[in-house]
Design a protein around this motif. Structure first.
Motif, PDB file in Angstrom:
ATOM      1  N   GLY A   1       0.811  -1.220   0.000  1.00 60.52           N
ATOM      2  CA  GLY A   1       0.000   0.000   0.000  1.00 60.52           C
ATOM      3  C   GLY A   1       0.843   1.267   0.000  1.00 60.52           C
ATOM      4  N   VAL A   2       0.225   2.380  -0.379  1.00 67.25           N
ATOM      5  CA  VAL A   2       0.933   3.665  -0.452  1.00 67.25           C
ATOM      6  C   VAL A   2       1.249   4.199   0.937  1.00 67.25           C
ATOM      7  CG1 VAL A   2       0.021   4.347  -2.716  1.00 67.25           C
ATOM      8  CG2 VAL A   2      -1.232   4.953  -0.635  1.00 67.25           C
TER       9      VAL A   2
ATOM     10  N   SER B   1       2.093   8.617 -10.445  1.00 69.21           N
ATOM     11  CA  SER B   1       2.197   7.166 -10.510  1.00 69.21           C
ATOM     12  C   SER B   1       2.410   6.759 -11.959  1.00 69.21           C
ATOM     13  CB  SER B   1       0.913   6.501  -9.997  1.00 69.21           C
ATOM     14  OG  SER B   1       0.978   5.090 -10.241  1.00 69.21           O
TER      15      SER B   1
ATOM     16  N   LYS C   1       1.297   4.294 -13.108  1.00 70.53           N
ATOM     17  CA  LYS C   1       0.042   3.667 -13.541  1.00 70.53           C
ATOM     18  C   LYS C   1      -0.765   4.617 -14.423  1.00 70.53           C
ATOM     19  CE  LYS C   1      -0.368   0.618  -9.491  1.00 70.53           C
ATOM     20  NZ  LYS C   1      -1.121   0.411  -8.214  1.00 70.53           N
TER      21      LYS C   1
ATOM     22  N   GLU D   1      -6.771   2.686 -10.709  1.00 70.20           N
ATOM     23  CA  GLU D   1      -5.879   2.433  -9.567  1.00 70.20           C
ATOM     24  C   GLU D   1      -4.985   3.636  -9.317  1.00 70.20           C
ATOM     25  OE1 GLU D   1      -4.849  -2.274 -10.020  1.00 70.20           O
ATOM     26  OE2 GLU D   1      -3.184  -0.941  -9.507  1.00 70.20           O
TER      27      GLU D   1
ATOM     28  N   SER E   1      -6.951   6.164  -7.357  1.00 69.43           N
ATOM     29  CA  SER E   1      -7.203   5.788  -5.947  1.00 69.43           C
ATOM     30  C   SER E   1      -5.904   5.778  -5.147  1.00 69.43           C
ATOM     31  CB  SER E   1      -7.888   4.420  -5.881  1.00 69.43           C
ATOM     32  OG  SER E   1      -7.106   3.441  -6.548  1.00 69.43           O
ATOM     33  N   ASP E   2      -4.813   5.276  -5.756  1.00 68.82           N
ATOM     34  CA  ASP E   2      -3.515   5.319  -5.037  1.00 68.82           C
ATOM     35  C   ASP E   2      -3.169   6.748  -4.646  1.00 68.82           C
ATOM     36  OD1 ASP E   2      -3.133   2.616  -5.350  1.00 68.82           O
ATOM     37  OD2 ASP E   2      -1.593   2.785  -6.908  1.00 68.82           O
TER      38      ASP E   2
ATOM     39  N   HIS F   1      -5.385   8.354  -2.026  1.00 67.44           N
ATOM     40  CA  HIS F   1      -5.079   7.785  -0.702  1.00 67.44           C
ATOM     41  C   HIS F   1      -3.775   8.382  -0.175  1.00 67.44           C
ATOM     42  CE1 HIS F   1      -5.282   5.197   2.643  1.00 67.44           C
ATOM     43  NE2 HIS F   1      -4.513   4.205   2.198  1.00 67.44           N
TER      44      HIS F   1
ATOM     45  N   GLY G   1       4.932   1.985 -10.090  1.00 72.53           N
ATOM     46  CA  GLY G   1       3.740   2.631  -9.505  1.00 72.53           C
ATOM     47  C   GLY G   1       4.060   4.060  -9.129  1.00 72.53           C
ATOM     48  N   THR G   2       3.780   4.392  -7.850  1.00 72.16           N
ATOM     49  CA  THR G   2       4.060   5.751  -7.369  1.00 72.16           C
ATOM     50  C   THR G   2       5.480   6.160  -7.705  1.00 72.16           C
ATOM     51  OG1 THR G   2       2.788   5.018  -5.465  1.00 72.16           O
ATOM     52  CG2 THR G   2       3.775   7.203  -5.338  1.00 72.16           C
TER      53      THR G   2
ATOM     54  N   ARG H   1       7.904   3.263  -6.484  1.00 79.46           N
ATOM     55  CA  ARG H   1       7.598   1.860  -6.187  1.00 79.46           C
ATOM     56  C   ARG H   1       8.210   0.984  -7.271  1.00 79.46           C
ATOM     57  NH1 ARG H   1       4.803  -1.293  -3.057  1.00 79.46           N
ATOM     58  NH2 ARG H   1       4.219   0.476  -1.700  1.00 79.46           N
TER      59      ARG H   1
END
Ligand SMILES: CC(=O)Nc1cnc2ccccc2c1
Length: 445
Positions: free
Chosen positions: A158-159, A189, A191, A263, A266-267, A270, A299-300, A319
């Motif tokens: 998780g972040v 991110s 993503k 995603e 939402s990442d 959050h 990711g991030t 990430r």
């Protein structure tokens, strides 16, 4: 004689050590091209900086690790066109092994994790400071080495992990006197880019290469980015889609582009919420053009920047959930950052808040007469055993010299071992801060 050695008197035909000094002149005393020496005045500043890195790492409960500067080249060979691997400081050793000086720390971290893959207690929160190398044609005159502070969290998907790393970075900035007015951290991110490329059905094997090119978006003209993307087979329409996504500047806009189930959205939502919990929201800036220049991020991603825009990135990270897999291991979620020792010093200098740590000793001990050297040495030992840093004058110096030297090394006290006081079991202590002189029994020192 081939070596240019000079036949020493009397030797017959033996190759002697080439004479230094008088014949050949002074050796080149400069550090090798692109590298730095750290004489004491430089090392005091480096020790201060590394001390801050180490303190923040400790405040976050991270454990320190290290690995050799020398690694097998295979640890760093990646085919994504990164500058860091294009400039690998690699060579073949005497056993014909392909070796390299590490250009970064993360692959070595991955190697250590893979050594203990099944038994490493998770999450692992590790930090390191290591010298990293690149081989750059000196045409650019850039340095070939720097020191990098890394913090990594292994085993947290998780972040929350990224939020913790960003907290460490912002705490470091605050500790060294920088505010969110001076410095920000761009967050995004990969993503985002991944989703956009999927929207255009771009084959996923181009993802890493696209990231490395998009990472140069702020450094190169748009046409050059378009040309490089075209050159690796990204259709024009997809290029335009990527570039327009990179210009988005709010999560709301991003949600419009990627939809409510993204995603990436939402990442990031959050992460920004967690940031407000820590209290460092005003340091963060959402910026989808940040992708960082390392192929393995998944990711991030984030990078520290000076808000005046004068300097290169201060630090960066992200990430990398697939890195272990690329070394043949089972994947583990990983995230981390690297923080170089160069840009931060430039920034602190620009802000006028670069510390100038001075030479420091608690006591300077002087034998007033050479016959009292054994006694003076004993006093120095006693003080050192009690934990005080002591410089013992090693030559037959007078008080005038000692006072001047005490000033130079910022001593708190000048301890004079004189015959008369000694006969009374005492020494003379000059408190250089309070400017007072006392006669102190040796046992009270
Ligand atoms: C500003 C600076 O010294 N950068 C720098 C210097 N040396 C490196 C060596 C390896 C990888 C990155 C490096 C980056």
């Amino acid at each position: 004689v081939a070596t240019g050695a000079v036949q020493a008197e009397g030797s017959v035909g033996k190759i002697t050590e080439p004479m230094r000094g008088s014949l050949k002149g002074l050796i080149d005393t400069q550090a090798p091209r692109g590298t730095r020496d750290f004489p004491p005045e430089e090392l005091r500043l480096r020790n201060w900086l590394f001390g801050e890195f180490a303190t923040v790492s400790r405040l976050f409960g991270f454990e320190q690790w290290d690995a050799p500067v020398l690694e097998s080249e295979e640890l760093f060979v990646r085919k994504a066109g990164e500058e860091i691997t294009d400039q690998l400081y690699n060579f073949e050793d005497k056993g014909q092994r392909k070796m390299a000086l590490r250009p970064e720390l993360t692959p070595s971290l991955a190697r250590l994790v893979l050594q203990r893959q099944k038994t490493l207690p998770l999450p692992a929160k590790w930090w390191a400071i290591g010298q990293c190398w690149r081989y750059e044609r000196m045409t650019r005159g850039r340095r070939r080495e720097h020191y990098q502070w890394n913090m990594d969290i292994i085993g947290v998907a998780g972040v929350e992990a990224e939020a913790e790393l960003l907290a460490a970075i912002t705490l470091f900035f605050e500790r060294v006197g920088l505010s969110s007015k001076d410095v920000g951290i761009k967050v995004s991110s990969r993503k985002v880019l991944q989703s956009v490329l999927e929207q255009y059905n771009l084959p996923s094997d181009l993802f890493a290469k696209v990231c490395i090119i998009v990472d140069k978006i702020e450094k190169l003209p748009r046409e050059q980015i378009e040309k490089e993307l075209d050159a690796i087979g990204v259709p024009t329409e997809t290029v335009q889609g990527v570039l327009s996504a990179m210009s988005i500047r709010s999560l709301e806009e991003l949600e419009k582009l990627l939809g409510p189930n993204s995603e990436a959205v939402s990442d990031l939502k959050h992460l920004f919420n967690l940031a407000s919990g820590y209290g460092y929201s005003d340091w963060l800036v959402f910026d989808p053009s940040v992708v960082r220049g390392l192929a393995y991020y998944t990711g991030t991603v984030f990078e520290g920047f000076d808000r005046e825009g004068k300097l290169r990135a201060i630090c960066g990270g992200g990430r990398y959930d697939r890195l272990l897999g690329t070394f043949g291991g089972d994947d583990l979620p990983c995230t981390g950052f690297g923080f170089g020792d160069a840009v931060i010093v430039e920034l602190l200098k620009d802000k006028g808040i670069l510390p100038e740590p001075k030479q420091k000793v608690d006591d300077l001990v002087l034998a007033m007469d050479e016959s009292l050297r054994p006694q003076a040495s004993g006093i120095a030992s006693k003080l050192r055993k009690s934990g005080r840093s002591v410089e013992l004058v090693l030559e037959n110096k007078k008080m005038k010299w000692a006072f001047k030297h005490a000033e130079k090394c910022h001593a708190d006290r000048l301890v004079l071992v004189g015959a008369e006081e000694w006969s009374r079991g005492c020494v003379s202590v000059k408190d250089l801060l309070k400017r007072e002189q006392l006669e102190v029994p040796v046992n009270d020192l």
